[in-house]
Design an enzyme around this catalytic site. Structure first.
Site, PDB file in Angstrom:
ATOM      1  N   SER A 150       0.825  -1.186   0.000  1.00 46.93           N
ATOM      2  CA  SER A 150       0.000   0.000   0.000  1.00 46.93           C
ATOM      3  C   SER A 150       0.873   1.254   0.000  1.00 46.93           C
ATOM      4  O   SER A 150       1.810   1.333  -0.764  1.00 46.93           O
ATOM      5  CB  SER A 150      -0.912  -0.054   1.217  1.00 46.93           C
ATOM      6  OG  SER A 150      -2.070   0.645   0.997  1.00 46.93           O
ATOM      7  N   ASP A 402      -8.448  -5.748  -5.817  1.00 48.26           N
ATOM      8  CA  ASP A 402      -8.130  -4.646  -4.906  1.00 48.26           C
ATOM      9  C   ASP A 402      -8.441  -3.306  -5.568  1.00 48.26           C
ATOM     10  O   ASP A 402      -7.881  -3.001  -6.619  1.00 48.26           O
ATOM     11  CB  ASP A 402      -6.634  -4.730  -4.569  1.00 48.26           C
ATOM     12  CG  ASP A 402      -6.160  -3.572  -3.707  1.00 48.26           C
ATOM     13  OD1 ASP A 402      -7.008  -2.862  -3.131  1.00 48.26           O
ATOM     14  OD2 ASP A 402      -4.926  -3.391  -3.617  1.00 48.26           O
ATOM     15  N   HIS A 427      -6.064  -6.528  -1.364  1.00 47.86           N
ATOM     16  CA  HIS A 427      -4.957  -5.618  -1.070  1.00 47.86           C
ATOM     17  C   HIS A 427      -3.732  -6.353  -0.500  1.00 47.86           C
ATOM     18  O   HIS A 427      -3.801  -6.941   0.561  1.00 47.86           O
ATOM     19  CB  HIS A 427      -5.479  -4.596  -0.062  1.00 47.86           C
ATOM     20  CG  HIS A 427      -4.753  -3.293  -0.072  1.00 47.86           C
ATOM     21  ND1 HIS A 427      -4.360  -2.651  -1.214  1.00 47.86           N
ATOM     22  CD2 HIS A 427      -4.367  -2.489   0.944  1.00 47.86           C
ATOM     23  CE1 HIS A 427      -3.763  -1.518  -0.899  1.00 47.86           C
ATOM     24  NE2 HIS A 427      -3.752  -1.396   0.404  1.00 47.86           N
TER      25      HIS A 427
END
Ligand SMILES: *[C@@H]1O[C@H](CO)[C@@H](O)[C@H](O)[C@H]1NC(C)=O
Ligand SMILES: *[C@@H]1O[C@H](CO)[C@@H](O)[C@H](O)[C@H]1NC(C)=O
Ligand SMILES: *[C@@H]1O[C@H](CO)[C@@H](O)[C@H](O)[C@H]1NC(C)=O
Ligand SMILES: *[C@@H]1O[C@H](CO)[C@@H](O)[C@H](O)[C@H]1NC(C)=O
Ligand SMILES: *[C@@H]1O[C@H](CO)[C@@H](O)[C@H](O)[C@H]1NC(C)=O
Ligand SMILES: *[C@@H]1O[C@H](CO)[C@@H](O)[C@H](O)[C@H]1NC(C)=O
Ligand SMILES: *[C@@H]1O[C@H](CO)[C@@H](O)[C@H](O)[C@H]1NC(C)=O
Ligand SMILES: *[C@@H]1O[C@H](CO)[C@@H](O)[C@H](O)[C@H]1NC(C)=O
Length: 467
Positions: A150, A402, A427
């Site tokens: 991320s 995601d 994710h």
């Protein structure tokens, strides 16, 4: 509304200690980029050297993102699982202004102190820490591989781009480095959220799309608002239309979070959820529902999301995007300064009410909160946007379930800046501990990561042996 990136991902109720490490502190300058202020403070880092060959073994360095570093250490099982075969030292570095790495203690997030919260300052902290871990040697001895998911994945890529002399390669998982203004359409995120729900079942999407007007109409009568307050176990009654708006926003971010953490196993990344949570909640919305029945269906979804453990006393719909597991209050400031990521909904490509991106409004809100003006082009100019041809040794992996993949690198840029697509993954599933429920695609992705890491380590050793 700025989406917590990962965060959402990160709300973990601190994780029972599956992995063991020592907690250490490292002194860094408050401001790497000027000599006006000479204060220093300490960032926290976690270390495990159990598997390390301290002669030549690599350093696996997690570039911490917006949250307490333990959360990332406990959720990044991939690093722990491959460390023994690489004889690697494992380091998780905490990002300044998050967790306990606070330059001004509990006053760090106040407007007069928050200004040293930038990705560039954090990367400079990590660079100093890596140099220290090499023994401050002019000729570093250990190959260094950066990892991150991320925003942490963005940092892993950026540290390789900015400090290639310190970091030999980077695994950047689910890093939305194209989410900046003008790079991808603002509706891409919620379009992917919607398609993740459509994969579960088409009716689910239709019901959610219809639920907004149904809910707004329903909540108009005081009697019905009271019913919602009671039956949905809300923490606050719905007194007026702005309360209803807050509830609508909460529900939207509920669906977004569910898509982000749609893992094949029970998880507790942002918050406790069942395996395949999107499929689970869509069971309640699998046939066309109307009026009260639709409201009841949405109420069941809310119960799974907000109360999977049965321990939530009420639904705090006024609490926005804050996840109990991840203390990420600084992210909102970062989103208001350099990490500007436009988000919008159209109501046609997605299952939400139309809501355009309005930069003027966004900038006004940021100014009100923090007395700053966003620099919408800042991060693209600083880190290269889509023009990474001159960089090398980065893998960008993205799970196609995601929503953040919408801002990810999905095509390889060169032989050494490569994209890995993971069809059935949410994710940064590839960084998480392996599980019997993992799809084959994520196992393949992890093997590709290992091959790249091997290659980068080999390159480092070859170059070093020539010196
Ligand atoms: C830091 O700056 C202050 C104010 O300019 C000065 O008084 C102090 O001696 C400096 N400290 C160090 C360690 O240089
Ligand atoms: C490696 O570890 C051993 C045992 O702890 C120690 O004696 C040695 O000095 C270390 N070598 C380096 C290069 O740090
Ligand atoms: C902030 O930190 C100070 C000093 O450590 C402490 O005395 C104070 O109680 C803290 N305040 C809050 C609100 O936590
Ligand atoms: C109030 O709402 C409940 C549930 O929606 C319904 O059963 C009841 O008849 C309503 N009462 C009035 C007075 O509208
Ligand atoms: C709506 O009600 C909330 C309390 O539930 C209150 O804080 C808010 O100011 C009200 N907003 C308006 C526009 O009346
Ligand atoms: C929807 O799910 C329920 C419970 O799982 C099931 O009983 C029902 O048959 C399903 N309806 C359709 C149309 O698939
Ligand atoms: C969560 O579940 C528990 C146990 O079933 C229940 O007592 C509580 O009211 C629920 N909370 C919410 C917010 O639904
Ligand atoms: C954007 O927000 C500004 C400030 O609130 C407002 O004046 C403007 O009309 C908005 N633009 C659009 C297209 O809605």
């Amino acid at each position: 509304m700025s989406k917590l990136l990962f965060i959402l991902v990160l709300t973990i109720g601190i994780v029972s200690g599956k992995y063991k490490y020592e907690t250490k502190w490292f002194t860094v300058p408050l401001d790497h980029f000027s000599f006006q202020r000479n204060e220093t403070f300490q960032i926290r880092y976690l270390v495990n050297s159990d598997y390390w060959d301290n002669g030549t073994g690599p350093i696996f360095f997690y570039t911490g993102n917006e949250g307490q570093i333990e959360v990332f250490a406990q959720n990044t099982g991939f690093m722990w699982e491959i460390a023994p075969e690489f004889k690697a030292k494992i380091v998780f570095a905490e990002h300044r202004y998050y967790g306990q790495s606070m330059p001004f203690g509990n006053k760090s997030l106040e407007n007069e102190n928050i200004g040293y919260l930038t990705a560039a300052q954090a990367l400079a902290d990590y660079a100093d820490l890596i140099d220290y871990l090499q023994g401050d040697k002019v000729e570093p001895r250990y190959p260094v591989i950066a990892f991150g998911g991320s925003y942490g994945g963005m940092l892993a890529a950026y540290i390789r781009i900015k400090y290639p002399h310190l970091v030999n390669g980077a695994i950047a998982a689910s890093a939305p480095i194209h989410m900046y203004p003008g790079m991808v359409p603002c509706e891409v995120y919620d379009r992917i959220v919607t398609s993740s729900f459509r994969i579960a079942n088409e009716e689910c999407v239709t019901n959610i799309r219809n639920s907004w007007s149904t809910l707004r109409t329903f909540a108009k009568s005081q009697n019905n608002s009271d019913w919602l307050y009671k039956n949905w176990n809300l923490c606050h009654p719905l007194k007026n239309s702005s309360d209803v708006q807050e509830l609508v926003d909460y529900l939207q971010s509920m669906y977004e979070s569910l898509a982000m953490v749609n893992y094949p196993f029970e998880s507790n990344f942002l918050l406790p959820l069942p395996a395949q949570p999107v499929r689970v909640v869509c069971q309640y919305l699998n046939e066309t529902l109307k009026d009260q029945k639709l409201i009841e269906g949405i109420g069941k979804v809310l119960k799974i999301y907000a109360n999977y453990t049965g321990k939530t006393s009420c639904v705090n719909y006024k609490n926005g995007d804050s996840y109990e597991n991840l203390d990420a209050s600084g992210w909102d400031y970062q989103a208001c300064t350099e990490m500007v990521m436009p988000m919008c909904t159209t109501g046609t490509d997605d299952m939400f009410e139309p809501n355009p991106w309005n930069f003027t409004q966004f900038a006004e809100d940021c100014h009100k909160k923090y007395n700053v003006q966003p620099r919408p082009q800042g991060a693209r100019v600083e880190y290269g946007g889509a023009r990474l041809q001159a960089a090398s040794n980065i893998v960008f992996s993205n799970g196609l379930l995601d929503p953040w993949a919408g801002g990810g690198i999905l095509n390889s840029i060169s032989n050494t800046i490569t994209a890995v697509l993971i069809i059935d993954a949410a994710h940064h599933l590839d960084l998480m501990p392996s599980s019997p429920y993992d799809p084959a695609s994520v196992k393949m992705a992890r093997n590709i990561h290992k091959q790249n890491i091997e290659k980068w380590i080999r390159q480092f050793r070859e170059e070093r042996s020539k010196q």
